[in-house]
Design a protein around this motif. Structure first.
Motif, mmCIF file in Angstrom:
data_model
loop_
_atom_site.group_PDB
_atom_site.id
_atom_site.type_symbol
_atom_site.label_atom_id
_atom_site.label_comp_id
_atom_site.label_asym_id
_atom_site.label_seq_id
_atom_site.Cartn_x
_atom_site.Cartn_y
_atom_site.Cartn_z
ATOM 1 N N VAL A 19 -27.534 27.571 31.172
ATOM 2 C CA VAL A 19 -26.775 28.338 32.154
ATOM 3 C C VAL A 19 -25.350 27.807 32.166
ATOM 4 N N PRO A 20 -24.344 28.653 31.924
ATOM 5 C CA PRO A 20 -22.955 28.178 31.900
ATOM 6 C C PRO A 20 -22.570 27.507 33.215
ATOM 7 N N GLN A 21 -21.989 26.304 33.110
ATOM 8 C CA GLN A 21 -21.451 25.556 34.251
ATOM 9 C C GLN A 21 -22.513 25.202 35.282
ATOM 10 N N GLN A 22 -23.792 25.255 34.896
ATOM 11 C CA GLN A 22 -24.857 24.902 35.822
ATOM 12 C C GLN A 22 -25.897 24.040 35.099
ATOM 13 N N GLY A 23 -26.660 23.296 35.884
ATOM 14 C CA GLY A 23 -27.695 22.447 35.312
ATOM 15 C C GLY A 23 -27.144 21.080 34.954
ATOM 16 N N SER A 24 -27.763 20.048 35.460
ATOM 17 C CA SER A 24 -27.248 18.704 35.219
ATOM 18 C C SER A 24 -27.726 18.135 33.893
ATOM 19 N N VAL A 25 -28.887 18.572 33.418
ATOM 20 C CA VAL A 25 -29.466 18.013 32.205
ATOM 21 C C VAL A 25 -29.933 19.129 31.278
ATOM 22 N N GLY A 26 -29.673 18.963 30.005
ATOM 23 C CA GLY A 26 -30.197 19.859 28.984
ATOM 24 C C GLY A 26 -30.959 19.041 27.954
ATOM 25 N N ILE A 27 -32.113 19.549 27.514
ATOM 26 C CA ILE A 27 -32.980 18.780 26.624
ATOM 27 C C ILE A 27 -33.113 19.483 25.276
ATOM 28 N N VAL A 28 -32.924 18.725 24.206
ATOM 29 C CA VAL A 28 -33.199 19.196 22.849
ATOM 30 C C VAL A 28 -34.440 18.457 22.368
ATOM 31 N N ARG A 29 -35.480 19.222 22.012
ATOM 32 C CA ARG A 29 -36.768 18.638 21.607
ATOM 33 C C ARG A 29 -36.924 18.769 20.093
ATOM 34 N N CYS A 94 -29.412 15.502 27.286
ATOM 35 C CA CYS A 94 -27.957 15.591 27.266
ATOM 36 C C CYS A 94 -27.440 16.078 28.623
ATOM 37 N N HIS A 95 -26.116 16.188 28.725
ATOM 38 C CA HIS A 95 -25.538 16.839 29.892
ATOM 39 C C HIS A 95 -25.841 18.336 29.824
ATOM 40 N N GLY A 96 -25.973 18.946 30.983
ATOM 41 C CA GLY A 96 -26.326 20.362 31.029
ATOM 42 C C GLY A 96 -25.181 21.269 30.622
ATOM 43 N N GLY A 97 -25.416 22.554 30.763
ATOM 44 C CA GLY A 97 -24.432 23.539 30.337
ATOM 45 C C GLY A 97 -24.785 24.111 28.977
ATOM 46 N N ILE A 98 -23.775 24.527 28.236
ATOM 47 C CA ILE A 98 -24.013 25.196 26.958
ATOM 48 C C ILE A 98 -23.628 24.337 25.756
ATOM 49 N N ILE A 99 -22.457 23.727 25.798
ATOM 50 C CA ILE A 99 -21.859 23.151 24.595
ATOM 51 C C ILE A 99 -22.628 21.939 24.086
ATOM 52 N N ALA A 100 -22.933 20.977 24.962
ATOM 53 C CA ALA A 100 -23.536 19.721 24.500
ATOM 54 C C ALA A 100 -24.869 19.960 23.787
ATOM 55 N N VAL A 101 -25.778 20.709 24.424
ATOM 56 C CA VAL A 101 -27.096 20.910 23.822
ATOM 57 C C VAL A 101 -27.005 21.715 22.530
ATOM 58 N N GLN A 102 -26.109 22.671 22.463
ATOM 59 C CA GLN A 102 -25.975 23.459 21.240
ATOM 60 C C GLN A 102 -25.424 22.604 20.099
ATOM 61 N N GLN A 103 -24.494 21.708 20.421
ATOM 62 C CA GLN A 103 -23.959 20.824 19.383
ATOM 63 C C GLN A 103 -25.044 19.874 18.874
ATOM 64 N N VAL A 104 -25.840 19.332 19.780
ATOM 65 C CA VAL A 104 -26.911 18.423 19.377
ATOM 66 C C VAL A 104 -27.955 19.162 18.548
ATOM 67 N N LEU A 105 -28.304 20.363 18.961
ATOM 68 C CA LEU A 105 -29.268 21.153 18.197
ATOM 69 C C LEU A 105 -28.751 21.425 16.789
ATOM 70 N N GLN A 106 -27.472 21.751 16.660
ATOM 71 C CA GLN A 106 -26.895 22.018 15.348
ATOM 72 C C GLN A 106 -26.932 20.765 14.471
#
Length: 464
Positions: A19-29, A94-106
């Motif tokens: 969710v853009p600008q929302q969510g404190s944590v994002g997880i890449v599994r 990772c930190h939440g939002g869009i960019i961090a998790v997408q970069q880690v996934l890539q």
């Protein structure tokens, strides 16, 4: 998905909502043989933190070539077989939002993982024997639960409360089949088959199959909810009823008839059942084109609702227009809501109730004063229970796929009984008995085709 069943590749996905600008944590599994190697290539844990299973490491995710910092994160390590998939699994928190998790996934993909397909983590858990098929489906039900009761039912399935009786039924059928086939192959060496015992066992199995099958409607109700339409003439208090019930101001309320021009929707939970409430435009003949469209939508909503709340004005009583609306919705379950009871004397209310023959269920409300809502909810639950949709004190509820397999098992068992009654040879008994065994095995996954797995797991979210 068929290719993923054999390649044993390492898969990766974002396991949390983006969710853009929302969510404190994002997880890449990440799951597979290369999961830990990928983590070591990307994650830098300062100090002497041990890379041990079921440890959480603190550190930084960096690009392996440029060493550019991508995120400050936590790393969770779960080595096989003590993981969700029974493979090596790592999770980048990772930190939440869009960019961090997408970069880690890539970065995970660049290191050799491939993007997971919908439900592939749970599919691997099933294929590796950690879950049976009913438990896997319960996970999807738990994620999509719309009420606490639906969540509890899903948890019961996850704990094996559906799989256990199904397996026992299948074992009983296998035992019966073994006894019959033994008599076919070694008739001269064994005592005659006790036909009465077999008939009693089949009767017990069939009774239990029928009992479990009866929870299908309840399961569907808990998963999809109940659609309730509030219908009636203009200005009888439909919108006030919705607002009082939902404790909000979803619908505009005025003294002018025909205020509601379209269907207004609200979502509630009553007795553990999710309910979609539709406040419809007042049904009447009108020359206003906009209102006419609203009236047609009201009729459509009423005709497709699971339950209709036909609302009338206690001051006006049961009018010919109310009777006409009732005739339009009487093919659906109907509760009569006599609104504005606070404006009418008690003796007149009793007389009004006695004069109205249909619908049989009648509730008095004063929506503007928030009166009668509890009685309305009790009447709705009673209407649901009267149709045997909500069976009391059940801790399991089957889904449509499971119901279809159970129905085939039921038919096969009934056919076995008919075969015995017709005094046909033992060879004929085994035909439909095998059909019942196969159908029961499909429920838990002991006998299942790849196409069935594709159909089940394609409905899962990616990352689960």
């Amino acid at each position: 998905m068929s290719q993923t069943l054999t390649t044993g590749t390492t898969i990766a996905a974002i396991a949390t909502a983006i969710v853009p600008q929302q969510g404190s944590v994002g997880i890449v599994r990440v799951s597979g043989t290369q999961a830990i190697a990928i983590a070591r290539a990307l994650f830098h844990a300062p100090g002497s933190q041990p890379w041990e299973t079921h440890r959480i490491l603190y550190g930084y995710i960096r690009h392996p070539q440029t060493q550019q910092l991508v995120d400050e994160a936590l790393l969770l390590i779960m080595k096989a077989p003590r993981s969700y998939t029974r493979e090596d699994v790592v999770e980048f928190h990772c930190h939440g939002g869009i960019i961090a998790v997408q970069q880690v996934l890539q970065l995970c993909v660049e290191q050799g993982a491939r993007l997971a397909q919908p439900g592939e983590f749970t599919l691997r858990a099933f294929l590796n024997g950690r879950l049976d098929l009913t438990q896997a489906e319960s996970i999807a039900d738990l994620v999509g639960a719309k009420s606490p009761q639906a969540a509890q039912t899903a948890l019961a399935g996850l704990q094996g409360k559906l799989a256990q009786p199904i397996r026992q039924l299948r074992v009983t059928c296998l035992d019966i089949l073994a006894e019959i086939e033994a008599r076919i192959d070694f008739e001269e060496d064994l005592p005659p088959l006790d036909e009465e015992v077999v008939k009693a066992q089949l009767e017990q199995v069939l009774a239990e199959v029928t009992r479990i099958l009866a929870t299908a409607d309840r399961g569907e109700l808990l998963r999809t909810g109940l659609k309730v339409a509030i219908v009636g003439r203009p200005n009888v208090g439909k919108s006030s009823l919705l607002n009082a019930w939902s404790r909000s101001d979803r619908a505009i309320v005025t003294d002018l008839p025909g205020t509601t021009r379209d269907v207004v929707e609200s979502h509630l939970v009553v007795g553990g059942i999710p309910i979609q409430v539709l406040d419809t435009a007042g049904i009447r003949e009108t020359a206003d084109m906009v209102e006419k469209i609203g009236v047609e939508r009201s009729r459509h909503a009423a005709s497709h609702a699971d339950l209709v709340l036909l609302t009338i004005d206690a001051q006006a009583g049961w009018t010919p227009d109310d009777e006409e609306i009732y005739l339009q919705v009487q093919h659906r379950p109907v509760i009569l809501v006599i609104n504005k009871m606070d404006l009418v004397a008690e003796d007149r209310l009793k007389l009004l109730q006695s004069k109205i023959q249909n619908p049989k269920s009648k509730i008095l409300t004063a929506a503007a004063r928030n009166q009668g809502i509890d009685a309305l909810e009790k009447a709705i639950l009673a209407a649901v229970q009267s149709g045997d949709i909500l069976a009391a004190n059940l801790d399991l509820a089957i889904n449509q796929r499971q119901a279809e397999a159970l129905t085939r098992a039921q038919i096969s068992l009934q056919q076995v009984q008919a075969t015995i009654a017709d005094r046909l040879p033992l060879d004929f008994w085994t035909i439909d008995l095998r059909g019942a065994i196969q159908a029961l095995g499909e429920i838990t996954g002991e006998e299942v085709t790849e196409s069935v797995l594709d159909r089940i797991f394609s409905r899962f979210c990616i990352g689960k």
